[in-house]
Design a protein around this motif. Sequence first.
Motif, short mmCIF file in Angstrom:
data_model
loop_
_atom_site.label_atom_id
_atom_site.label_comp_id
_atom_site.label_asym_id
_atom_site.label_seq_id
_atom_site.Cartn_x
_atom_site.Cartn_y
_atom_site.Cartn_z
N TRP A 15 0.82 -1.22 0.00
CA TRP A 15 0.00 0.00 0.00
C TRP A 15 0.85 1.26 0.00
N LYS A 16 1.88 1.30 0.85
CA LYS A 16 2.72 2.49 0.90
C LYS A 16 3.42 2.73 -0.43
N GLU A 17 3.81 1.64 -1.10
CA GLU A 17 4.43 1.78 -2.41
C GLU A 17 3.42 2.34 -3.42
N ARG A 18 2.18 1.89 -3.34
CA ARG A 18 1.16 2.37 -4.27
C ARG A 18 0.90 3.86 -4.06
N VAL A 19 0.87 4.28 -2.80
CA VAL A 19 0.69 5.71 -2.52
C VAL A 19 1.86 6.50 -3.12
N TYR A 44 -8.49 14.22 -15.25
CA TYR A 44 -9.50 13.15 -15.30
C TYR A 44 -8.83 11.79 -15.46
N SER A 45 -7.92 11.69 -16.43
CA SER A 45 -7.23 10.43 -16.66
C SER A 45 -6.47 10.00 -15.41
N TYR A 46 -5.83 10.98 -14.75
CA TYR A 46 -5.10 10.64 -13.53
C TYR A 46 -6.05 10.10 -12.46
N LEU A 64 -5.53 6.72 -10.53
CA LEU A 64 -5.42 6.70 -9.07
C LEU A 64 -6.35 5.65 -8.46
N LEU A 65 -7.58 5.59 -8.95
CA LEU A 65 -8.50 4.58 -8.43
C LEU A 65 -8.02 3.17 -8.77
#
Length: 789
Positions: free
Chosen positions: A599-603, A688-690, A694-695
């Motif tokens: 999770w921390k890597e994904r953030v 928007y694409s970002y 992100l999701l």
Amino acid sequence: MATILAFLLFLSTFSTATAQPKHLNITIDSYISATTHPTSWSSPSGLFSFGFYREGAGFRVGIWLETSPNKTIVWTANQDDPPVSGNSTLVLLKNGFSLRTAGAQDKFLPSEFSSQYFLSSALMFDSGNLVLYYSDYENTWESFNYPTDTILGGQSLLTGNKLFSSESETNHSTGRFMLIMQEDGNLVLYPKDLDNTTSIDAYWAAATNQEESVSLHLYPDGFMYLVNDTGYNKNFLKRGAVANSGTVVYRATIDVDGIFRLYSHRFTRNSISTTMTEVSALPNKCKVNSICGFNSYCRLVDDKPNCLCLPGYNFTDPDHQVEGCSRNFTMEGCMVKKEHFKYFISTVEDVVFRENSYSTLPIAKDECGNACLNDCNCEAAMFQDGKCKKLVLPLIYGRSDGSDSAIFIKMGNESPVDANTNSSPNASKMPAVEIKKESRVKVLTAGIVLITTCLLASIAFSCFLIYRNRAQSSKKMTEDNNLSLSEEIVLRSFSYNELVKATDNFKEELGKGAFGTVYKGTLYNSNRTIAVKRLEKLIEEGEREFRAETRAIGRTHHRNLVRLLGFCDEGSSRLLVYEYMSNGSLANLLFRSQSRPDWKERVRFALDVARGIFYLHEDCEPHIIHCDIKPQNILMDGFWTAKISDFGLAKLLLPDQTRTFTGVRGTRGYLAPEWYRNIPISVKTDVYSYGIVLLEIICCRRYIELEVPDNEIVLTEWVYSCFMAGELHKLLGGEEVEGKILDRMVKVGLWCIQDEPALRPSMKNVIWMMEGNVDIPIPPSPISSMNIS
């Protein structure tokens, strides 16, 4: 902060309030106007005012100290919003200050304020603090908690908070420098636009790091301390002697020049004020990192910083010299050998830059220039501390330091320019080294051998003329192809055979896109691994892609963008050479890996991508709309840093443009609704694409998944329904994460994918929200949920 610290801060504010009239009460429905009296609300003593102040042709809302002859701005609301027109009014309503401008939507100030309760009043204190209250005087928001570039007596800069300098003395939007109260207990000055703050970028520090949480506190009597959680004062800075007569107001400000200073303002009974500088963090203004831009250096002239270009360079924008310098000559690549082409070295004494050397040699100063001259990859060398350091561009943090240091600049041209004409009195030039083609050596040798025969010499001379005319014709044809790459970017030019050899005849394919295929390669002379994109579509399309991508990437320089190393435009071949990204794409990591990234890597990945897009939108010139942000175009380097790639679809904007028309481009699922409405696109299309990306990063799944329950097929709809139901844990499949961070990330994603571009945040605000620097209101439902036909 701890109870003791809070009590100390309360006492300092309380003492100020009891020594002076307490406050001005601003009631609900009270209003002021930008141009019609009243234009502001003043504190009871009249020292501070809150309201409209003029900036350029418009007005901003802020707080100022009533100094003479000019007011001193100490706080600005929504400082990066553009100034408003003279027909604006500010009204206090139950849900905040409403800024009303004819022809525009009402805006609530300040942006940090968000409350589920109605306000009862606002109070303007004699300390300069503006406070919003619920009923019964319960504090809900105060300007002291959200400083811009200044803290006042009784105000603190809490752990992790920052002050940002203003853009200029007459423009109070965010400037180029920042002061950070770090979590290690150190107070540090940095240039603002950094991906990560490191000690090498700091240009001043209080050197008080104690590995504990502390806050900077300015007391009303002008003493500044670092206060820890136990309320213990660590003496940091204190004011100088000030006369006892009159009223004295203290402020500590990070000024436009990047220096943190403590000022005193002494007011006499006839309201005349005198300003004194009590403490200055730096006596030498040239020691501020980034006071001058790329490839330029700072030299003090009459105690004022003066930015100078290196020899062979001109100011990128002569009207804004702090933005740095660019080459005024063409530098050929290492593999290019051109008739009459010469390299030479220009020297600037007594100048240093931040070290980014790729090689350090223990040689004498007079040998340093030649060492760079004989190294094809060296663009400059710096002699410092008895060592010669080879550098590549851009050079940053340059300044004169009064030492035995020197900078040696490699220059090149068919007709060498006089490097000493470029403003530096200490510049000198080293002898030129001519690079000769084998053909010329053969012609010269043949001329010597056949010199005794006039007829043969004449024939040889005639052949030379024919050769030269053909070479010039060939050169003109190349220029007429409109590539003109050497005039726009400074990149290495590869031959086609070089890249054939480097890729083993395009053997190992890394990926395939709409315009070409990417192959893995190794440069034979350096063993550096590279990625080679071979454009394979029709010549017209391929050439357009080639020009767009080289222009876009060649002008960018950011740790979260894939770096373009060079190009090949030999004959009909169009190839681009990039740094090799050893860990593949974010798409593979999220969707094809056996185990999801931590999770921390994904953030961290999400922040990396946001910073890269922010750079494209606001920090590079010209601004760039990428137009195809998706996980497949986000690559991971050997240190798992996320970098944005594939600028072939980028839409360049002129400096004064904010929107542009273009045909639909990009990847369905990530396209903003405006692509389908025949309306101008803007940087908000990338936002928007970002948001979609992100999701996907949060949930580790694609935008559309068919093998899931019906209510989970479309990611945006599923995320919003989980958010409204308070069931965000369902998005993570049992993964344990901190709830506040997850909530913040989801809200940012939902704001980014709003149907109306105006509702989407800028990438700067996205970063601030993700880092927890601003509160995030509840997002509405994203109306446009499927662009996947």
